[in-house]
Design a protein around this motif. Structure first.
Motif, PDB file in Angstrom:
ATOM      1  N   UNK A   1      32.743  53.841  46.022  1.00 29.09           N
ATOM      2  CA  UNK A   1      33.343  53.262  44.818  1.00 29.09           C
ATOM      3  C   UNK A   1      34.568  52.463  45.233  1.00 29.09           C
ATOM      4  N   UNK A   2      34.556  51.156  44.924  1.00 32.66           N
ATOM      5  CA  UNK A   2      35.674  50.281  45.263  1.00 32.66           C
ATOM      6  C   UNK A   2      36.553  50.117  44.027  1.00 32.66           C
ATOM      7  N   UNK A   3      37.748  50.727  44.069  1.00 28.19           N
ATOM      8  CA  UNK A   3      38.674  50.620  42.937  1.00 28.19           C
ATOM      9  C   UNK A   3      39.480  49.330  42.978  1.00 28.19           C
ATOM     10  N   UNK A   4      39.331  48.534  44.028  1.00 22.91           N
ATOM     11  CA  UNK A   4      39.914  47.195  44.134  1.00 22.91           C
ATOM     12  C   UNK A   4      41.436  47.195  43.977  1.00 22.91           C
TER      13      UNK A   4
ATOM     14  N   UNK B   1      33.949  38.833  44.767  1.00 24.37           N
ATOM     15  CA  UNK B   1      35.264  39.420  45.003  1.00 24.37           C
ATOM     16  C   UNK B   1      35.189  40.844  45.548  1.00 24.37           C
ATOM     17  N   UNK B   2      34.083  41.523  45.349  1.00 25.49           N
ATOM     18  CA  UNK B   2      33.906  42.854  45.944  1.00 25.49           C
ATOM     19  C   UNK B   2      33.010  42.740  47.183  1.00 25.49           C
ATOM     20  N   UNK B   3      33.318  41.758  48.023  1.00 20.42           N
ATOM     21  CA  UNK B   3      32.454  41.434  49.165  1.00 20.42           C
ATOM     22  C   UNK B   3      32.366  42.587  50.170  1.00 20.42           C
ATOM     23  N   UNK B   4      33.470  43.291  50.372  1.00 16.55           N
ATOM     24  CA  UNK B   4      33.447  44.405  51.334  1.00 16.55           C
ATOM     25  C   UNK B   4      32.419  45.448  50.913  1.00 16.55           C
TER      26      UNK B   4
END
Length: 543
Positions: free
Chosen positions: A210-213, A256-259
């Motif tokens: 989960x990417x909370x950015x 924008x959530x490329x990782x």
């Protein structure tokens, strides 16, 4: 403490959009700018005297300073109580839940959602009403009218209140309660989902990222996923909110959530991936090697929601914003559910939810939610997906394949043309608007246009009408294109072009979206004379 009435205003351009007022941070930092907008909001709701409010934001630059300003103004205007998230943090769905659970008169969300943060980036303020949802149009219009005439605001000359420690304080005659931002929200999630089964899922080796950015959902995801559900430490990445979102763009999409996307498309991908945005109301869903469009996500959730305890009794109906694909409509038709198409902006779902006409709502811009709050809710959507994965025992890819075989596939993509000169964007839209009546029957880029209009919406609950909500063009063979100018940018205009192509269950559904949507895209470029108007045909962001 001294009551002060300060002469200031009016400021130009303080008209709230679909998600409140958004401007560059430095604009909000001008002396009196934020204050005049807040005072105008108090005027628009009949004053603040005796009222209670929830106040919180996504932690972006200027968040804490703005909260201190608003608390002093609320106290000066006679408010009885303010509930504030510790450290000034509250996700947008958490604000909505607190308004509803604590029965406050409304609340302020300090955020520019998925827009970048920082002193040279964006800031925003949105007012939510007593049902927990964004202010409806008659209130935002009243707010704007007051901003045009305001000449002074009222505040208290008082010390800042400590936002770092939970507890109760006082500013003038107003009580201020600093609360744990996660606690009430987590309690709500536990009423909707089977936490015991989700704990067993992770205990059994299920893997997730989960990417909370670097945004507000980080503390919520850490507490719920890694805490209450026992997911391994490191499941949540970029979990600490920062004033500039780690220098990134907190928009949960493949660009924008490329990782996260790179990991999910790799050989070492976990079973499930997700991300949320700046203020926690949007989500991105990714399976191993499989990206789920927001439109498909809404449709899958609608088809499977009854697998979660909170929705075991079935759904009253499903609503989607007009630019969102018709995938949810196919589910509603097959399951015999009510189906509604609204303008963009979560406030339009509020009446349907309050009237019990729908249970789930969604927008193509990565927002989904239900009647548990009156906002879209990123982490809620992730938990519902987890509940469905647990009950079905299938992967994300398998669930999507089964869904398309049952309901057909709505190929879909959104193309954003950002920072377009406003005059050029307006000219492009007006050029299409002027020929809407003549388009049907024409052949463009080898495809026949079957219908075209400008979307207007009559609210089925209160009868109110919203005009000029986007241009729609239908093409033979199940194609559709929508054109809108977005209200969420802070510089120039953002032209959004939405492309859709339906393939029925018997069709070949393995075609790539770019191939499936090529004819629709070519038609849009030709119809809009895009190159002539804005000097380009390639979008800045494609999702």
């Amino acid at each position: 403490m001294t009551l002060q009435t300060i002469s200031k205003g009016p400021f130009e351009g303080q008209k709230p959009g679909t998600s409140g007022l958004r401007k560059k941070t430095r604009v909000f930092m001008q002396p009196g700018y934020l204050e005049c907008f807040v005072q105008a909001t108090f005027h628009a709701i009949g004053g603040a005297a005796g009222k209670s409010f929830v106040i919180g934001g996504d932690g972006r630059y200027f968040n804490r300073e703005a909260i201190q300003t608003m608390l002093k103004m609320a106290a000066a205007n006679g408010a009885a109580k303010a509930i504030v998230g510790q450290g000034g943090l509250l996700s947008t769905p958490a604000v909505s839940n607190l308004i509803r659970q604590r029965k406050t008169d409304g609340g302020f969300v300090l955020s520019a959602s998925h827009n970048p943060g920082g002193i040279d980036a964006d800031f925003g303020v949105k007012y939510n009403v007593s049902n927990g949802g964004p202010a409806p149009e008659h209130i935002t219009q009243a707010m704007f009218e007051h901003t045009q005439n305001i000449t002074e605001y009222t505040t208290l000359d008082a010390p800042d209140i400590d936002l770092s420690t939970c507890g109760t304080g006082q500013i003038g005659g107003m009580q201020v309660e600093i609360i744990d931002p996660v606690e009430d929200y987590q309690a709500l999630m536990q009423t909707l989902f089977d936490f015991d089964k989700l704990r067993a899922l992770f205990a059994g080796g299920f893997t997730m990222r989960f990417d909370a950015m670097h945004a507000v959902t980080g503390p919520y995801a850490k507490a719920i996923l890694e805490g209450a559900l026992g997911a391994p430490t490191g499941t949540v990445i970029n979990a600490v909110p920062s004033e500039d979102f780690g220098g990134g763009h907190p928009d949960p999409n493949p660009v924008w959530a490329k990782t996260l996307m790179d990991e999910m498309m790799s050989d070492a991908a976990p079973d499930f991936g997700a991300a949320s945005d700046g203020d926690g109301d949007r989500n991105m869903i990714v399976g191993r090697g499989t990206y789920v469009t927001p439109s498909d996500s809404l449709a899958v959730l609608a088809a499977n929601a009854q697998l979660a305890p909170g929705y075991a009794g079935g759904l009253a109906g499903v609503a989607r914003s007009m630019p969102t694909s018709g995938a949810a409509d196919k589910v509603a038709e097959k399951l015999g559910l009510g189906s509604f198409e609204t303008p963009t902006g979560w406030k339009f779902f509020g009446n349907l939810l309050d009237a019990g006409k729908v249970t789930l709502c969604g927008e193509e811009s990565a927002g989904t939610g239900s009647d548990h709050v009156r906002e879209k809710d990123g982490l809620w959507a992730v938990l519902l997906w987890l509940n469905i994965l647990t009950e079905r025992g299938q992967s994300v890819a398998e669930i999507l394949t089964d869904h398309w075989a049952t309901y057909g596939r709505n190929y879909y993509s959104r193309h954003d043309y950002e920072a377009v000169p406003t005059e050029a964007a307006d000219a492009l839209m007006q050029g299409v608007r002027d020929k809407l009546d003549s388009l049907p029957g024409q052949s463009v880029a080898g495809v026949e246009i079957t219908a075209a209009d400008e979307f207007s919406y009559q609210d089925p609950v209160d009868g109110s009408v919203s005009h000029n909500q986007g241009l729609r063009i239908w093409l033979a063979g199940g194609g559709r294109a929508v054109l809108r100018l977005s209200g969420t940018g802070t510089e120039g205009a953002t032209l959004r072009v939405y492309l859709e192509q339906y393939a029925d269950p018997e069709a070949d559904q393995g075609v790539s979206p770019d191939v499936a949507l090529k004819a629709v895209r070519d038609a849009v470029v030709e119809i809009t004379q895009m190159q002539q108007h804005i000097g380009r045909t390639e979008p800045d962001v494609k999702t």
